[in-house]
Design a protein around this motif. Structure first.
Motif, PDB file in Angstrom:
ATOM      1  N   GLY A 326      11.791  -2.733 -71.655  1.00 53.66           N
ATOM      2  CA  GLY A 326      12.762  -3.623 -71.959  1.00 53.66           C
ATOM      3  C   GLY A 326      12.634  -4.866 -72.516  1.00 53.66           C
ATOM      4  O   GLY A 326      13.246  -5.590 -73.169  1.00 53.66           O
ATOM      5  N   GLY A 329      13.031  -4.767 -76.145  1.00 52.35           N
ATOM      6  CA  GLY A 329      14.264  -4.541 -76.417  1.00 52.35           C
ATOM      7  C   GLY A 329      14.886  -3.169 -76.296  1.00 52.35           C
ATOM      8  O   GLY A 329      15.801  -2.542 -76.662  1.00 52.35           O
ATOM      9  N   LEU A 331      16.190   0.097 -75.138  1.00 53.49           N
ATOM     10  CA  LEU A 331      17.660   0.476 -74.238  1.00 53.49           C
ATOM     11  C   LEU A 331      17.517   1.601 -73.332  1.00 53.49           C
ATOM     12  O   LEU A 331      17.735   1.816 -72.137  1.00 53.49           O
ATOM     13  N   HIS A 348      14.025  -0.723 -68.522  1.00 53.28           N
ATOM     14  CA  HIS A 348      14.598  -0.986 -69.872  1.00 53.28           C
ATOM     15  C   HIS A 348      15.509  -2.263 -70.043  1.00 53.28           C
ATOM     16  O   HIS A 348      15.597  -3.114 -69.078  1.00 53.28           O
ATOM     17  N   LYS A 349      16.020  -2.509 -71.059  1.00 57.39           N
ATOM     18  CA  LYS A 349      16.853  -3.578 -71.458  1.00 57.39           C
ATOM     19  C   LYS A 349      18.074  -3.811 -70.568  1.00 57.39           C
ATOM     20  O   LYS A 349      18.833  -2.859 -70.502  1.00 57.39           O
ATOM     21  N   GLN A 351      21.579  -4.647 -70.626  1.00 57.29           N
ATOM     22  CA  GLN A 351      22.816  -5.093 -71.334  1.00 57.29           C
ATOM     23  C   GLN A 351      23.975  -4.874 -70.378  1.00 57.29           C
ATOM     24  O   GLN A 351      24.330  -3.889 -69.606  1.00 57.29           O
ATOM     25  N   MET A 367      21.114  -1.752 -66.362  1.00 62.56           N
ATOM     26  CA  MET A 367      19.744  -1.162 -66.798  1.00 62.56           C
ATOM     27  C   MET A 367      19.584   0.081 -66.709  1.00 62.56           C
ATOM     28  O   MET A 367      20.071   0.580 -65.534  1.00 62.56           O
TER      29      MET A 367
END
Length: 404
Positions: A326, A329, A331, A348-349, A351, A367
């Protein structure tokens, strides 16, 4: 009397190394503990320090050569004084002879090979090394500048078609070839090995990061003042992984032939990026570490990786790995298990996404989590249960404190 300069003794898992950079050349003096040469292995770069004050007399292993553990790489004379001319005298001689120090005789065999490969005259390059010596960075910078598009000349009164323009006005097509580092080659070999030898699967879940983010926002300043380290997300994930590993021992186990080895401890590898590639230093006995100790350990490893100072012992062992794509970046991804481990957790990212909560649409910071595992040892039920446990612990951080 000349004394042999030897490579360090490598661990049993490392067969040999490659000479990367000589910081001294024959005739140059050095002081005790000064770095003379760097040797790269499959895992780390070893710095060979001078055992005593002296002068380097001979190099027997040039840059790019392979050296065995404890093998001879050169000769030096202890207590001697350098016989090379002073910098001012050297520059005077260069001016009188009409040649610079960056001529063909002032480059190492590895640099000369690189110059020959790209058909470059050494006299065209100004060296940035000691006494004007050409180093690899000088060659690569020259190549990059040579490949840059050249300014277009003034347009003539009559138009020219692209076919009649000179190659300089169209720019040069360029390819650069360089050998793969031993670390990168080893990473590639282990990834292919993992794909071939494991029944690897990946299961996914998602986690609402709002509880952790709220907790971090509330206490991060007090945490940093008290422990002198920032409170990040990795420590929560590492801590939750340890609790889940204790509940699902197979995820913390490894396969040795036809035997299964169950570990009574949790040594968690933390994947970090370094200039030479991805490395996985290991936090030992994480079950006995606080969040502050975990954060301190991760920060220390990150600093070591950035400066190339990770030691071999830092990366040996490990029963489980946590990787955070993440920060770059990502996803969603499917991380590859690091043998002989049997599982790896991928973060991960974060969002914001619309989520249904009690019949209402709510925007939450979410996430995706990925658990790649070796299906030879870990069943799908265990893998899913492991990931759900991490999700529950992080969505209700009180469970981490209460051991629920």
């Amino acid at each position: 009397m000349a004394t042999e300069l030897k490579a360090p003794t490598f661990p049993e898992s490392v067969a040999d190394g490659t000479v990367v950079t000589w910081h001294k050349q024959p005739g140059e003096s050095f002081q005790r503990e000064e770095v003379i040469v760097e040797i790269e292995t499959d895992k780390v770069v070893f710095e060979v320090n001078a055992p005593a004050d002296g002068v380097l007399k001979k190099i027997t292993k040039d840059e790019g050569d392979t050296v065995l553990s404890g093998g001879t790489i050169g000769e030096y004379e202890a207590g001697a004084v350098s016989s090379e001319p002073t910098e001012s005298a050297s520059s005077d001689e260069s001016e009188e002879s009409g040649h610079s120090d960056s001529n063909d005789s002032a480059v190492s065999p590895a640099i000369r090979k690189l110059l020959n490969e790209y058909e470059i005259d050494a006299a065209l390059i100004k060296g940035s090394g000691k006494n004007g010596r050409i180093v690899k960075e000088d060659v690569m910078a020259y190549i990059e500048n040579r490949s840059a598009p050249k300014p277009a000349p003034a347009q003539p009164t009559t138009s020219q078609s692209p076919a009649t323009q000179s190659p300089a006005t169209l720019g040069e097509r360029f390819e650069r070839r360089e050998p793969m580092s031993r670390l990168r080659a080893k990473i590639a070999s282990r990834l292919v090995e993992a794909q071939h030898n494991m029944a690897m699967l990946t299961t996914f879940n998602e986690i609402n990061m709002k509880p952790i983010m709220d907790l971090r926002k509330k206490y991060k300043d007090d945490f940093e003042k008290r422990h002198n380290v920032r409170l990040g997300f990795m420590s929560f994930f590492v801590r939750a992984s340890v609790e889940a590993l204790k509940r699902f021992p197979a995820v913390n186990a490894s396969i040795d032939g036809t035997d299964i080895i169950y570990h009574s401890y949790q040594d968690v590898g933390v994947a970090v990026s370094s200039p030479r590639g991805l490395v996985v230093p290991v936090l030992r006995n994480v079950d006995n570490m606080s969040l502050a100790e975990i954060e301190s350990g991760i920060r220390e490893y990150g600093e070591k990786a950035g400066s190339g100072k990770l030691a071999m012992d830092d990366m040996l062992g490990g029963t489980f790995t946590v990787s955070n794509g993440g920060v770059f970046g990502s996803l969603m991804s499917t991380p590859i298990v690091n043998p002989p481990q049997t599982a790896i957790l991928g973060m991960h990212k974060i969002q914001e996404r619309p989520m249904a909560v009690n019949g209402q649409v709510v925007i939450l910071p979410m996430m995706y989590l990925a658990l790649s595992y070796d299906h030879r040892l870990i069943d799908g039920k265990e893998a899913v249960g492991f990931l759900v446990t991490i999700k529950e612990l992080l969505e209700e951080p009180e469970r981490l404190l209460l051991g629920l």
